[in-house]
Design a protein around this motif. Sequence first.
Motif, mmCIF file in Angstrom:
data_model
loop_
_atom_site.group_PDB
_atom_site.id
_atom_site.type_symbol
_atom_site.label_atom_id
_atom_site.label_comp_id
_atom_site.label_asym_id
_atom_site.label_seq_id
_atom_site.Cartn_x
_atom_site.Cartn_y
_atom_site.Cartn_z
ATOM 1 N N ASP A 79 0.833 -1.201 0.000
ATOM 2 C CA ASP A 79 0.000 0.000 0.000
ATOM 3 C C ASP A 79 0.873 1.260 0.000
ATOM 4 O OD1 ASP A 79 -1.844 2.034 0.427
ATOM 5 O OD2 ASP A 79 -2.685 1.154 2.254
ATOM 6 N N PRO A 80 0.764 2.106 -1.036
ATOM 7 C CA PRO A 80 1.561 3.345 -1.074
ATOM 8 C C PRO A 80 1.354 4.216 0.161
ATOM 9 C CG PRO A 80 0.501 2.983 -3.191
ATOM 10 C CD PRO A 80 -0.049 1.947 -2.240
ATOM 11 N N LYS A 81 0.141 4.204 0.727
ATOM 12 C CA LYS A 81 -0.114 4.994 1.940
ATOM 13 C C LYS A 81 0.694 4.467 3.116
ATOM 14 C CE LYS A 81 -4.692 6.548 0.648
ATOM 15 N NZ LYS A 81 -6.106 6.588 0.923
ATOM 16 N N GLU A 82 0.820 3.145 3.216
ATOM 17 C CA GLU A 82 1.617 2.546 4.295
ATOM 18 C C GLU A 82 3.096 2.874 4.124
ATOM 19 O OE1 GLU A 82 0.830 0.844 7.147
ATOM 20 O OE2 GLU A 82 -1.193 1.513 6.663
ATOM 21 N N ILE A 83 3.569 2.842 2.894
ATOM 22 C CA ILE A 83 4.969 3.203 2.623
ATOM 23 C C ILE A 83 5.206 4.643 3.062
ATOM 24 C CG2 ILE A 83 6.704 3.581 0.812
ATOM 25 C CD1 ILE A 83 5.231 1.322 -0.789
ATOM 26 N N ALA A 84 4.313 5.534 2.658
ATOM 27 C CA ALA A 84 4.448 6.952 3.000
ATOM 28 C C ALA A 84 4.379 7.167 4.510
ATOM 29 C CB ALA A 84 3.370 7.765 2.290
ATOM 30 N N ARG A 85 3.440 6.506 5.169
ATOM 31 C CA ARG A 85 3.321 6.665 6.633
ATOM 32 C C ARG A 85 4.578 6.192 7.352
ATOM 33 N NH1 ARG A 85 -2.531 5.771 6.020
ATOM 34 N NH2 ARG A 85 -2.188 3.536 5.882
ATOM 35 N N SER A 86 5.128 5.075 6.893
ATOM 36 C CA SER A 86 6.340 4.548 7.504
ATOM 37 C C SER A 86 7.522 5.491 7.306
ATOM 38 C CB SER A 86 6.658 3.169 6.921
ATOM 39 O OG SER A 86 7.855 2.670 7.469
ATOM 40 N N LEU A 87 7.674 6.005 6.083
ATOM 41 C CA LEU A 87 8.771 6.944 5.818
ATOM 42 C C LEU A 87 8.606 8.227 6.625
ATOM 43 C CD1 LEU A 87 9.154 6.467 1.974
ATOM 44 C CD2 LEU A 87 10.827 5.849 3.718
ATOM 45 N N LYS A 88 7.384 8.709 6.729
ATOM 46 C CA LYS A 88 7.118 9.927 7.506
ATOM 47 C C LYS A 88 7.492 9.712 8.967
ATOM 48 C CE LYS A 88 3.472 13.335 8.456
ATOM 49 N NZ LYS A 88 3.259 13.427 9.871
ATOM 50 N N LYS A 89 7.066 8.589 9.514
ATOM 51 C CA LYS A 89 7.369 8.279 10.911
ATOM 52 C C LYS A 89 8.884 8.190 11.130
ATOM 53 C CE LYS A 89 6.227 4.888 14.469
ATOM 54 N NZ LYS A 89 7.299 3.957 14.786
ATOM 55 N N SER A 90 9.575 7.483 10.234
ATOM 56 C CA SER A 90 11.031 7.366 10.353
ATOM 57 C C SER A 90 11.711 8.725 10.288
ATOM 58 C CB SER A 90 11.585 6.469 9.239
ATOM 59 O OG SER A 90 11.121 5.157 9.382
ATOM 60 N N ALA A 91 11.255 9.565 9.368
ATOM 61 C CA ALA A 91 11.871 10.889 9.200
ATOM 62 C C ALA A 91 11.609 11.781 10.403
ATOM 63 C CB ALA A 91 11.355 11.546 7.923
ATOM 64 N N GLU A 92 10.406 11.728 10.935
ATOM 65 C CA GLU A 92 10.080 12.583 12.076
ATOM 66 C C GLU A 92 10.781 12.129 13.349
ATOM 67 O OE1 GLU A 92 5.760 14.341 10.737
ATOM 68 O OE2 GLU A 92 5.775 12.523 11.970
ATOM 69 N N GLU A 93 11.036 10.841 13.472
ATOM 70 C CA GLU A 93 11.683 10.323 14.683
ATOM 71 C C GLU A 93 13.204 10.399 14.632
ATOM 72 O OE1 GLU A 93 10.092 6.399 15.213
ATOM 73 O OE2 GLU A 93 8.168 7.161 15.952
ATOM 74 N N SER A 94 13.758 10.599 13.444
ATOM 75 C CA SER A 94 15.207 10.609 13.289
ATOM 76 C C SER A 94 15.838 11.806 13.998
ATOM 77 C CB SER A 94 15.580 10.654 11.815
ATOM 78 O OG SER A 94 16.980 10.776 11.685
ATOM 79 N N LYS A 95 16.900 11.536 14.704
ATOM 80 C CA LYS A 95 17.677 12.595 15.363
ATOM 81 C C LYS A 95 18.924 12.938 14.544
ATOM 82 C CE LYS A 95 15.155 12.439 19.166
ATOM 83 N NZ LYS A 95 13.778 12.546 18.747
ATOM 84 N N ARG A 96 19.146 12.197 13.458
ATOM 85 C CA ARG A 96 20.381 12.357 12.691
ATOM 86 C C ARG A 96 20.176 12.980 11.325
ATOM 87 N NH1 ARG A 96 21.866 6.322 12.587
ATOM 88 N NH2 ARG A 96 19.662 6.387 12.158
ATOM 89 N N ARG A 97 18.953 13.180 10.904
ATOM 90 C CA ARG A 97 18.723 13.707 9.565
ATOM 91 C C ARG A 97 19.279 15.132 9.456
ATOM 92 N NH1 ARG A 97 14.428 15.184 12.219
ATOM 93 N NH2 ARG A 97 12.981 16.755 11.557
ATOM 94 N N LYS A 98 19.639 15.495 8.238
ATOM 95 C CA LYS A 98 20.263 16.801 8.016
ATOM 96 C C LYS A 98 19.309 17.821 7.426
ATOM 97 C CE LYS A 98 24.818 14.880 7.683
ATOM 98 N NZ LYS A 98 25.784 14.250 6.838
ATOM 99 N N SER A 99 18.115 17.399 7.041
ATOM 100 C CA SER A 99 17.129 18.340 6.508
ATOM 101 C C SER A 99 15.780 18.049 7.154
ATOM 102 C CB SER A 99 17.063 18.237 4.986
ATOM 103 O OG SER A 99 16.688 16.946 4.586
ATOM 104 N N ASP A 100 14.757 18.770 6.718
ATOM 105 C CA ASP A 100 13.447 18.601 7.332
ATOM 106 C C ASP A 100 12.902 17.192 7.041
ATOM 107 O OD1 ASP A 100 11.245 18.863 4.986
ATOM 108 O OD2 ASP A 100 12.958 20.170 4.565
ATOM 109 N N PRO A 101 11.939 16.719 7.840
ATOM 110 C CA PRO A 101 11.426 15.357 7.681
ATOM 111 C C PRO A 101 10.886 15.057 6.287
ATOM 112 C CG PRO A 101 10.679 16.251 9.771
ATOM 113 C CD PRO A 101 11.355 17.377 9.023
ATOM 114 N N TYR A 102 10.154 15.992 5.693
ATOM 115 C CA TYR A 102 9.606 15.760 4.355
ATOM 116 C C TYR A 102 10.723 15.491 3.358
ATOM 117 C CZ TYR A 102 7.717 16.723 -0.266
ATOM 118 O OH TYR A 102 7.395 16.647 -1.590
#
Length: 96
Positions: free
Chosen positions: A29-52
């Motif tokens: 499900d594309p929605k599940e893929i997107a939700r999972s990526l969003k969650k991972s991005a928002e929870e990451s403490k190491r990302r270098k740019s905004d979650p989106y």
Amino acid sequence: MDNSERWSQKVTDSSNALDLERGVFALEDPKEIARSLKKSAEESKRRKSDPYRSAMSMLTFYINRAGKQLPPEQRDRLEAAKDELRVLFGKPRSNQ
């Protein structure tokens, strides 16, 4: 497996920016893929740019690295996940 294949697999498996859910790109499900990526991005403490941007970059990276090896139906599902990510983050959909 050559060095470039190992490199891209390592990035997909252990990105320094996101801790991805195992098998996220194989979800049906594309929605599940997107939700999972969003969650991972928002929870990451190491990302270098905004979650989106982090989530979209990881999805685009995966699609590009898979190239011609990616079955058309999976490519379509992952492209649809891009639109779902845009919706989740309140961005305009693409005009395809």
